[in-house]
Design an enzyme around this catalytic site. Structure first.
Site, short mmCIF file in Angstrom:
data_model
loop_
_atom_site.label_atom_id
_atom_site.label_comp_id
_atom_site.label_asym_id
_atom_site.label_seq_id
_atom_site.Cartn_x
_atom_site.Cartn_y
_atom_site.Cartn_z
NE ARG A 228 41.96 -10.00 -6.41
CZ ARG A 228 40.91 -9.30 -6.84
NH1 ARG A 228 40.83 -8.94 -8.11
NH2 ARG A 228 39.93 -8.98 -6.02
CD GLU B 117 52.02 2.08 -14.65
OE1 GLU B 117 51.72 2.07 -15.85
OE2 GLU B 117 51.21 1.75 -13.75
CG HIS C 90 51.94 5.90 -14.20
ND1 HIS C 90 51.50 5.83 -12.92
CD2 HIS C 90 51.02 5.27 -14.96
CE1 HIS C 90 50.35 5.18 -12.88
NE2 HIS C 90 50.03 4.83 -14.11
#
Lengths: 509, 509
Positions: free
Chosen positions: A198, A351, A375
């Site tokens: 998404r 990450e 990250h």
């Protein structure tokens, strides 16, 4: 129950009479050894800062206290989509919002310009088309004549809006096509792969807009404006090697993009005195093959050489778990060194929730001499990586809300950066991709860091230190950095005074 | 997508040709520096063990591989209630189940005897009553004449069962009153306080059963049996200062309870050659006042003195966030020392997501000379505590599933013990309260530790080491420990042979 709460806070906040002095001394020694190691602990506050500190700490402890019997009341313990509105009511948040936050060092261009602006500005422009399939916008773009697509239907947005009886509803529908925010993220996004799909679709949807040359220019400016308004004075953003297009279909090369960015930054600085600037890190994707990456490395080298004041270096980005590890590209990434040249790297690494799979990118990032680590979520599980980062003082760009939304951690109190912060690792806080999840440029992430990554008793010094860190860990030139620090200090003093004044006004009334 | 998966595993599993030798050497040096620090890494495996290792690692990597594109497929990434049945189908789990696991060092008596036994044995006994309110069992007990209660209705279970047309449904209803397992834990238990309330209600429900003197005896025996069957040869369990009752209402004192426990353990050892024994840690509750704790401390001192072979020391237990910190009881807990005596402590500490609130119990546990630390979930956020634990080699009792069910962590890969394991901290794995959440004595927790707390490439050596740790960190006498280790080794060799044989049989067929 309430008697018990009071008791607990009493035992926390007061000295317990019956504790022997020798015991208290030993305990205090351990406590202060720990406190001394925490980010910000060595800063000394002025008396005005102390006064503001008391205010923000009273608010922080109040939020903690009200959540002790129901931690679903604790904003960082719940999903950002569910806690955002409550966060915006928090007094801590309101103070943080006013605070000059220094620099945002981990961003992705294309994910940092607010959806509101895309909908209310870009999507109001003539020749702006969307391609719709089953009521979902899958593509966008500017065209004189829209392409024919068998998978979706191209519609001019402004014509469609004109036909609409309710413009607000129409615009809200456009907005809903962009935002990732939902009421029930645990249902809609059941795992990391669904949310990443998404998330990447977001870029597919807006890519056609921000790749349009006139929009690109305006989007650069708008981004700077939104960051500036949120108390950010400088930013470094990753950006793909973009070739923006004009309405007639012609495209520009990378050089044009960099020049345009430079011009927009200069224009913005002229319009806004309190802004220090912005620079670019070229970013490729870890699903490309080696030869594509080599081309990018060469292009990035050339851009760094041509625009040393704008282009800082190169990074490789993607969903880490399911794309190539850095090791896959080692020979390409060693190309500059092998050719007696230099290309600074700013690698994403660690990450992931997995251990000893792609998080080993942390090791490659260090071996490839990364300037900072993006990250670094997996760092605390890698003792030798931790040691090397400390030794070499490699800054870590922590993005709390991104890690929660992209499903690495649910309760923010479990974010591993808390461990790095407790040991004064060189961390700064950024927001990665604030636009798709409707975060402000830095305020929401700073709130999370202050309330959940820092300890309950970490105070204004923590906030001040992460702002200072962000400027110090930036890749501005020494001269730019000195001037940015000076500017930040002026802003900080104004901030302290403003918070004090508003408090005094409030208590006088 | 599948092409991509293959590519990724290829780049992980094969040597990438184009990596220069000097780079590979540096990378391997960092990797091996990290591997050397991990729990179990110094063990050398025999060739038979290596063969079993290959089997279990193939199964482990298979499970990881199948979850890379959907980590809701990864059992430790989902809630135990939702993953348990899948876990029990896992080949890794099946091997772990057969493994001799050594000792379980962090348990709470009253929460370790399976619900199945309570329902199918205890609740079939005459004079066994339940008090029911709105179809929920709130209390239980054995009575000649049941008490009159205005809040609930006392019913004899066997009479009620006799009236039932469907005994299995009736027994299932009893069972459902005990178990905490539900299909949708995130809805039923939205926060830590809700699950703790339900968890403590479990003890309220079964307390009347297991406090009954004849049941207590049998429950001790049954617990040993269940642990033994799950490959546990020794256990140390926390237990309150219980005063069990007889049917006529008379009660026994603590001494009776300890003697009974000792006799049952001896009986069980006579019945089962491969069992090393069990000992007790007296446990009080952190919602008592200071004088109650002082009484308990004195009682525990006396029990340790009277039964040095059975009673090991004292602990304070409760939901850490909402009850008194250890600091509140310091003068009471220093009582033995002040009286030139000694009472070994086994404190729960750091079983919380909060930082610098009650997790500071870790500091008090160390200052009060704790023998081991229960949970220690917050340890990695406390650098000085970490240093002291390493220096003093204080064992940490990690209970993965308990921490997930009681809502400290959702995805087990984020359990902070992963950090401790990566740095060879003295950890052992236990199950805390397996009965209310239908876990086996150790197998489910060992699976979680192997699959999510250990790294993806941590192997049989990790499992062997945590079994060895559990025996070494127990408080058996040196002689008992030596004999337990010898017994464990015999069991281990049988286990290795059995796994190899079953594999050979399987591949021959």
């Amino acid at each position: 129950m309430h008697v018990l709460i009071s008791l607990i806070w009493l035992t926390l906040l007061t000295n317990i009479q019956s504790v022997p002095a020798w015991y208290k001394a030993q305990r205090d020694a351990i406590l202060s050894t720990e406190r001394r190691q925490s980010v910000g602990s060595t800063l000394k506050l002025t008396s005005d800062e102390e006064a503001v500190n008391k205010m923000i700490m009273a608010a922080k402890q109040g939020e903690i206290k009200s959540a002790i019997y129901d931690d679903s009341n604790y904003i960082p313990a719940v999903h950002f989509f569910q806690g955002r509105k409550r966060m915006e009511q928090s007094k801590v948040f309101k103070i943080i919002q006013q605070m000059p936050k220094g620099a945002a060092l981990h961003l992705h261009y294309g994910f940092i310009t607010s959806n509101a602006w895309l909908v209310k500005n870009v999507m109001y422009r003539p020749n702006c088309y969307m391609c719709v399939k089953e009521k979902v916008i899958t593509l966008t773009g500017f065209y004189l004549t829209p392409p024919v697509d068998k998978d979706c239907t191209w519609i001019e947005i402004s014509s469609e809006r004109a036909k609409s009886t309710d413009i607000e509803t129409f615009d809200q529908w456009l907005y809903n096509n962009l935002t990732l925010t939902v009421d029930n993220p645990e249902v809609v996004y059941p795992n990391i792969n669904v949310i990443w799909r998404r998330f990447l679709q977001y870029f597919q949807t807006v890519g056609g807009l921000i790749n349009h040359a006139p929009v690109l220019k305006d989007a650069f400016y708008e981004s700077l404006k939104e960051f500036h308004e949120d108390g950010v004075q400088y930013l470094e953003t990753r950006i793909g090697l973009m070739t923006p297009y004009e309405l007639n279909g012609t495209t520009h090369d990378y050089t044009w993009t960099v020049k345009t960015f430079r011009d927009v930054v200069n224009e913005f600085k002229q319009d806004h005195q309190g802004f220090s600037g912005a620079k670019l890190i070229i970013g490729g994707r870890k699903r490309y093959n080696g030869s594509a990456i080599l081309q990018e490395v060469k292009a990035a080298m050339s851009l760094v050489e041509q625009f040393p004041d704008v282009v800082l270096g190169y990074d490789l980005m993607d969903q880490e778990d399911v794309t190539h590890p850095l090791l896959y590209y080692v020979s390409e990434l060693l190309y500059p060194e092998a050719h007696k040249s230099n290309l600074p790297y700013f690698f994403h690494a660690g990450e992931t929730d997995w251990l000893h799979i792609h998080d080993n990118n942390l090791i490659d990032a260090i071996l490839l001499n990364t300037t900072r680590i993006g990250h670094g979520f997996a760092i605390p599980k890698h003792p030798e990586v931790m040691r090397l980062i400390k030794e070499r003082n490699i800054p870590i760009e922590v993005n709390p809300i991104s890690n929660q939304v992209l499903k690495l951690v649910s309760d923010m109190r479990n974010h591993p950066a808390a461990i790095l912060i407790s040991q004064d690792f060189p961390v700064c806080i950024s927001s990665d991709n604030p636009a798709p999840w409707e975060a402000l440029p830095l305020s929401h992430d700073f709130y999370m860091a202050f309330m959940a990554l820092a300890a309950s008793d970490d105070d204004l010094r923590f906030l001040k230190q992460i702002a200072l860190n962000s400027i110090n860990f930036s890749r501005m030139t020494n001269k730019e950095k000195a001037s940015a620090l000076q500017l930040w200090e002026t802003k900080w003093n104004v901030f302290i005074k403003r918070v004090l004044d508003s408090h005094n006004t409030f208590t006088e009334v």
